[in-house]
Design an enzyme around this catalytic site. Structure first.
Site, PDB file in Angstrom:
ATOM      1  N   LYS A   1      34.296  33.447  30.425  1.00  0.00           N
ATOM      2  CA  LYS A   1      33.949  34.844  30.677  1.00  0.00           C
ATOM      3  C   LYS A   1      32.973  35.332  29.611  1.00  0.00           C
ATOM      4  O   LYS A   1      32.948  34.792  28.503  1.00  0.00           O
ATOM      5  CB  LYS A   1      35.217  35.715  30.579  1.00  0.00           C
ATOM      6  CG  LYS A   1      36.168  35.602  31.751  1.00  0.00           C
ATOM      7  CD  LYS A   1      37.343  36.548  31.596  1.00  0.00           C
ATOM      8  CE  LYS A   1      38.306  36.438  32.770  1.00  0.00           C
ATOM      9  NZ  LYS A   1      37.739  36.828  34.066  1.00  0.00           N
TER      10      LYS A   1
ATOM     11  N   ARG B   1      45.132  32.098  41.109  1.00  0.00           N
ATOM     12  CA  ARG B   1      45.567  31.554  42.403  1.00  0.00           C
ATOM     13  C   ARG B   1      46.087  30.128  42.253  1.00  0.00           C
ATOM     14  O   ARG B   1      46.950  29.705  43.016  1.00  0.00           O
ATOM     15  CB  ARG B   1      44.408  31.652  43.415  1.00  0.00           C
ATOM     16  CG  ARG B   1      43.191  30.856  43.048  1.00  0.00           C
ATOM     17  CD  ARG B   1      41.939  31.317  43.800  1.00  0.00           C
ATOM     18  NE  ARG B   1      41.376  32.563  43.264  1.00  0.00           N
ATOM     19  CZ  ARG B   1      40.307  33.176  43.739  1.00  0.00           C
ATOM     20  NH1 ARG B   1      39.669  32.664  44.792  1.00  0.00           N
ATOM     21  NH2 ARG B   1      39.856  34.284  43.202  1.00  0.00           N
TER      22      ARG B   1
HETATM   23  N1  BES Z   1      42.033  37.725  35.576  1.00  0.00           N
HETATM   24  C1  BES Z   1      40.841  37.762  36.340  1.00  0.00           C
HETATM   25  C2  BES Z   1      40.707  38.993  37.225  1.00  0.00           C
HETATM   26  C3  BES Z   1      40.584  40.339  36.525  1.00  0.00           C
HETATM   27  C4  BES Z   1      39.343  40.909  36.365  1.00  0.00           C
HETATM   28  C5  BES Z   1      41.686  41.026  36.111  1.00  0.00           C
HETATM   29  C6  BES Z   1      39.215  42.158  35.772  1.00  0.00           C
HETATM   30  C7  BES Z   1      41.575  42.277  35.522  1.00  0.00           C
HETATM   31  C8  BES Z   1      40.337  42.834  35.355  1.00  0.00           C
HETATM   32  C9  BES Z   1      40.791  36.536  37.239  1.00  0.00           C
HETATM   33  O1  BES Z   1      41.404  35.410  36.741  1.00  0.00           O
HETATM   34  C10 BES Z   1      39.353  36.196  37.424  1.00  0.00           C
HETATM   35  O2  BES Z   1      38.723  35.857  36.475  1.00  0.00           O
HETATM   36  N2  BES Z   1      38.862  36.309  38.656  1.00  0.00           N
HETATM   37  C11 BES Z   1      37.513  36.022  38.952  1.00  0.00           C
HETATM   38  C12 BES Z   1      37.491  35.228  40.231  1.00  0.00           C
HETATM   39  C13 BES Z   1      36.140  34.664  40.583  1.00  0.00           C
HETATM   40  C14 BES Z   1      35.774  33.591  39.584  1.00  0.00           C
HETATM   41  C15 BES Z   1      36.203  34.126  41.974  1.00  0.00           C
HETATM   42  C16 BES Z   1      36.768  37.342  39.105  1.00  0.00           C
HETATM   43  O3  BES Z   1      37.354  38.286  39.642  1.00  0.00           O
HETATM   44  O4  BES Z   1      35.641  37.433  38.669  1.00  0.00           O
HETATM   45 MN    MN Z   2      40.140  34.254  35.509  1.00  0.00          MN
END
Ligand code: BES
Ligand code: MN
Ligand code: ZN
Length: 487
Positions: A263, A337
């Site tokens: 990230k 997931r």
């Molecule tokens: N934990 C994150 C989602 C999240 C984002 C929670 C903002 C709280 C605030 C999750 O694991 C994630 O990173 N999801 C990705 C999925 C994508 C790579 C398909 C996302 O939402 O960007």
């Molecule tokens: Mn994630």
């Protein structure tokens, strides 16, 4: 915060609720008379109209029976649960740092007492664990609120379920607020074991046990971390022993760096909250135990840390889940997931769930879609969806249903495996839910609640939601279970 209910008032601080018509009720009237009209004067001089959020404080002469009188807005005649909670919250805020430690609340309608008390509890939450230099005046002085009612015993009984729900909310907030070097899968598991003091049966499975169960999708997420992954199993068996349980499942990513699909740095510290789904489940289990719910419920939490590392999973890796289905990892940041699919499978292999509800901070896309005021609901059963929606409205933890369908499911097709773990740019929250649904057997009632937008909120918040972590989930789940399974 100590909440009490009593028939007789005795505190040095007398708080009175005054409705928008501005007339003082019995207790305030009595003090007004005894003090030569001081309260009436304060109403006028304080531009007080009785609106919720208003307060006026009156210092009483030495001859009076109390030191301080405070008038708090009680609003208009018909008050819903949210308004009553807010009144409790405003009351707490008005006196939290007053220097007084205890107060009596007078002139409330007896039926309103439990909800107002809940509002006080929710507003009085603090997370000061890591602050070592707070001065006395930075800490609240108020530690005890007594609500004056005609029947204290009745009010105490009515408050039991709300107090239990508040305890669940507190636990969820604590877990989400905690620093990720302090709350990691094993320390989290120890904390869950501590819940057995409330009558929950708690069992923890470590990596060796998870490997035996073939939970390689969940283990894959944790394999880049020096912390061992854990599955937490909490059981509350308050119902008929041969009644099948309701199963709650929570995403417990104690920290989500994104893994190798790292990230961006800015704001990454927020991913301490990526275990918010598991916190909601733990909080709900605590609430059920505290009010001795007459129902069987199992809470399952998949606890992992998602780190980049030489041993971490890569984009392109293919994982074999506990269900036997294979998953091509295209993005290691879509890790929630991968955890949930194995825990959901575990739920169906080991129990015959009357329904499964999972909660997860699963997608950034749900924050874009619904913001911070509704969680996303995905569900394969209209009755279940409606019941969860109603419970959310009743408790102020709202969910909004979004669709599932084969057109979305197709977006998970992979060239190399049974599916891939991302869908593409479009409908990111829905494709995440579709991924989970591939692990739900036909005929099993299931709901997925994406709480990424509501588990924590930066900026403007309600008085009853004072910390970074909101503690979303326990009240919704507890209410849904009470209304659906305990009658
Ligand atoms: N934990 C994150 C989602 C999240 C984002 C929670 C903002 C709280 C605030 C999750 O694991 C994630 O990173 N999801 C990705 C999925 C994508 C790579 C398909 C996302 O939402 O960007
Ligand atoms: Mn994630
Ligand atoms: Zn995550």
């Amino acid at each position: 915060m100590k909440i009490g209910f009593s028939e007789k008032s005795s505190s040095d601080v007398q708080v009175f609720l005054v409705a928008e018509n501005g007339t003082l009720k019995a207790a305030a009237q009595a003090l007004d008379t005894a003090s030569g009209g001081l309260l009436g004067e304060a109403l006028k001089a304080g531009a007080f109209s009785g609106k919720v959020g208003q307060s006026v404080s009156v210092v009483l002469p030495a001859s009076a029976s109390a030191r301080r009188a405070v008038l708090i807005g009680y609003g208009a005649a018909s008050r819903d649960a949210r308004t009553l909670e807010r009144i409790g919250g405003e009351l707490y805020k008005a006196l939290a740092n007053s220097g007084f430690s205890a107060l009596d609340l007078n002139d409330l309608d007896a039926a309103d007492a439990p909800r107002i008390a809940l509002g006080v509890m929710l507003a009085a939450y603090r997370f000061d664990t890591y602050h070592t230099q707070l001065k006395a005046d930075q800490k609240p002085s108020l530690t005890s609120v007594t609500l004056i009612v005609p029947d204290g015993e009745q009010a105490r009984q009515d408050f039991v379920p709300l107090e239990a729900a508040a305890a669940g909310t507190y636990l969820a907030r604590d877990l989400v607020n905690m620093a990720p070097n302090d709350l990691y899968p094993e320390s989290y598991a120890r904390r869950l074991e501590g819940l057995s003091e409330h009558g929950l049966e708690v069992e923890i499975l470590g990596e060796a046990a998870l490997a035996k169960l073939g939970m390689n999708a969940m283990l894959g997420v944790g394999q880049g971390s020096v912390r061992d992954s854990q599955l937490g199993i909490m059981k509350w068996m308050g119902g008929d022993p041969d009644q099948d349980p309701v199963v709650l499942v929570g995403k417990g990513v104690c920290f989500d760096t994104g893994g190798v699909s790292l990230k961006p740095g800015a704001g990454m510290e927020e991913m301490r909250g990526d275990m918010g789904g598991s916190a909601a489940v733990a909080g709900a289990m605590l609430a059920l135990a505290r009010r001795k719910a007459k129902v069987n419920v199992v809470g399952l939490v998949g606890l992992v840390e998602n780190m980049p590392d030489g041993n971490a999973i890569r984009p392109g890796d293919v994982l074999t889940s506990a269900s036997g289905q294979t998953i091509e990892v295209q993005n290691t940041d879509a890790e929630g997931r991968l955890v949930l699919c194995d825990v959901l499978w575990y739920a169906q292999e080991h129990f015959k769930p009357r329904a499964i509800v999972d909660l997860a901070t699963l997608t950034g896309a749900i924050v874009i879609g619904l913001g911070h005021h509704h969680a996303g609901l995905f569900c394969n059963d209209d009755g279940l969806a409606n019941a969860l929606t109603a419970a959310g409205l009743d408790e102020g933890e709202r969910v909004w249903r979004l669709p599932l369908g084969p057109e979305y499911d197709r977006l998970l097709k992979s060239k190399f495996a049974d599916m891939r773990n991302i869908g593409g740019r479009a409908a990111g929250s829905i494709t995440a839910a579709q991924f989970l649904q591939r692990f739900i057997r036909d005929g099993v009632k299931w709901a997925h609640i994406d709480i990424a937008g509501v588990a924590w909120v930066e900026g403007e918040k309600a008085v009853t939601d004072p910390s970074w972590a909101s503690g979303f989930g326990p009240r919704l789940l507890d209410r849904w279970i009470a209304d659906t399974y305990e009658d």
